[in-house]
Design a protein around this motif. Sequence first.
Motif, short mmCIF file in Angstrom:
data_model
loop_
_atom_site.label_atom_id
_atom_site.label_comp_id
_atom_site.label_asym_id
_atom_site.label_seq_id
_atom_site.Cartn_x
_atom_site.Cartn_y
_atom_site.Cartn_z
N PHE A 212 -3.88 24.99 18.49
CA PHE A 212 -5.33 24.80 18.42
C PHE A 212 -6.01 26.16 18.53
O PHE A 212 -6.47 26.55 19.61
N PRO A 213 -6.10 26.90 17.39
CA PRO A 213 -6.71 28.24 17.41
C PRO A 213 -8.23 28.16 17.51
O PRO A 213 -8.84 27.09 17.35
N TYR A 214 -8.82 29.31 17.74
CA TYR A 214 -10.27 29.43 17.84
C TYR A 214 -10.97 28.87 16.59
O TYR A 214 -10.56 29.13 15.46
N GLY A 215 -11.99 28.06 16.82
CA GLY A 215 -12.80 27.53 15.72
C GLY A 215 -12.37 26.17 15.21
O GLY A 215 -13.13 25.53 14.48
N VAL A 216 -11.16 25.69 15.56
CA VAL A 216 -10.71 24.41 15.03
C VAL A 216 -11.54 23.27 15.63
O VAL A 216 -11.95 23.33 16.79
N VAL A 217 -11.82 22.26 14.82
CA VAL A 217 -12.64 21.12 15.24
C VAL A 217 -11.77 19.87 15.21
O VAL A 217 -11.08 19.60 14.21
#
Length: 368
Positions: A212-217
């Motif tokens: 779950f990297p930065y920015g994932v929704v």
Amino acid sequence: MPGLLCPPGQLLALLVLLLQPTGSLENFTSGSTATLECDPGYTALGATTVRCLASGRWYPRVPACIPEEQCPIPVIPHGREISARKSEYTFGHQAEFHCDHGYVLKGSQRTQCSSEGTWRPPIPYCDRVCDPPPKIANGQHSALGTKQFPYGFEVKYTCMEGLSLIGDESIYCTSDDGENLTWSGPAPECRVVRCPKPVVERGRMTPQRFTFPYGVVLRFSCDEGFGLSGAPESQCQADGSWHPPVPTCQPVLCPQPRVAYGRLQSPLDDKTWYQINETVSLGCAPGYQFSDDGNMSLEDSWTATCLPDGNWTPLPKCKKEDDADVCEEVHYIKSAFGCGLPVAEVKALLEIQKLFLEIKKLEVELEE
């Protein structure tokens, strides 16, 4: 046969520097040459060396001397002339320019003084530019190799694979005070950002993923019989947290059933909320019976079940036992129309019925 003489009159306005062969201002024999120069303050337009032909003419034509026009000394703010500077600039003189650090040349770098005393092309000017955009660790910007960054120039940043871009993806050259240029904001950063895997009991997330990297929704939903408490979507932030917070799935409950002129028979614990698939028994108050579209039922118990959407299966209606009189009156009026009674009698019957219904309505309101 001696050659023809070239007329000296054409040369009187000129200073004769050299005569070949020896001659005088009065006559020049065929083959004689002369190198000419204009008086101070004048410029020759044409060849300055001429030769006397056998026909008695000079070749090429004797040049004309025109007054010299001086061009203004070239000066550009925030720049300088890189060619040799002169105290005077007359026809044919050239000038070349260069801008100071932080400025870019707008126009032609080289210009020449014309016979009219103007610079052609016009003297350039130095325009303000931004310093090179800041570099970032583990990433780069789109302007590599670019040397000038004028107003409005935009650069975009990218990170090495596996790293997340924290901050604005792009910055542009702008001005805060209308004069000095600067970049619109700080450069972003390239960092390893991972959010923890969200756990939602009795629920699920989409899309399914392992990191779950930065920015994932992510979007969340609950199993049947459970409702979402919180926002249905959440995004991984730069600090490794989820925003809005990850929701939870809470059991869906049905409120205690309410029936006019009815009462709860079981269970008798007087609960406020009921679980999914839980059942209750309902009965009517004394003097009332179950009714379905006007048909009275002699049953004394009604069962209802809590559904997964938080609603009950259909609940009963309780009506006063003597409300059957009203129904009989309505049926009688309907049959009267079918029997062909006189209109006057039907009208009288309707008035009586209207009065009867008003009385029943008042009785109900008084009881409530």
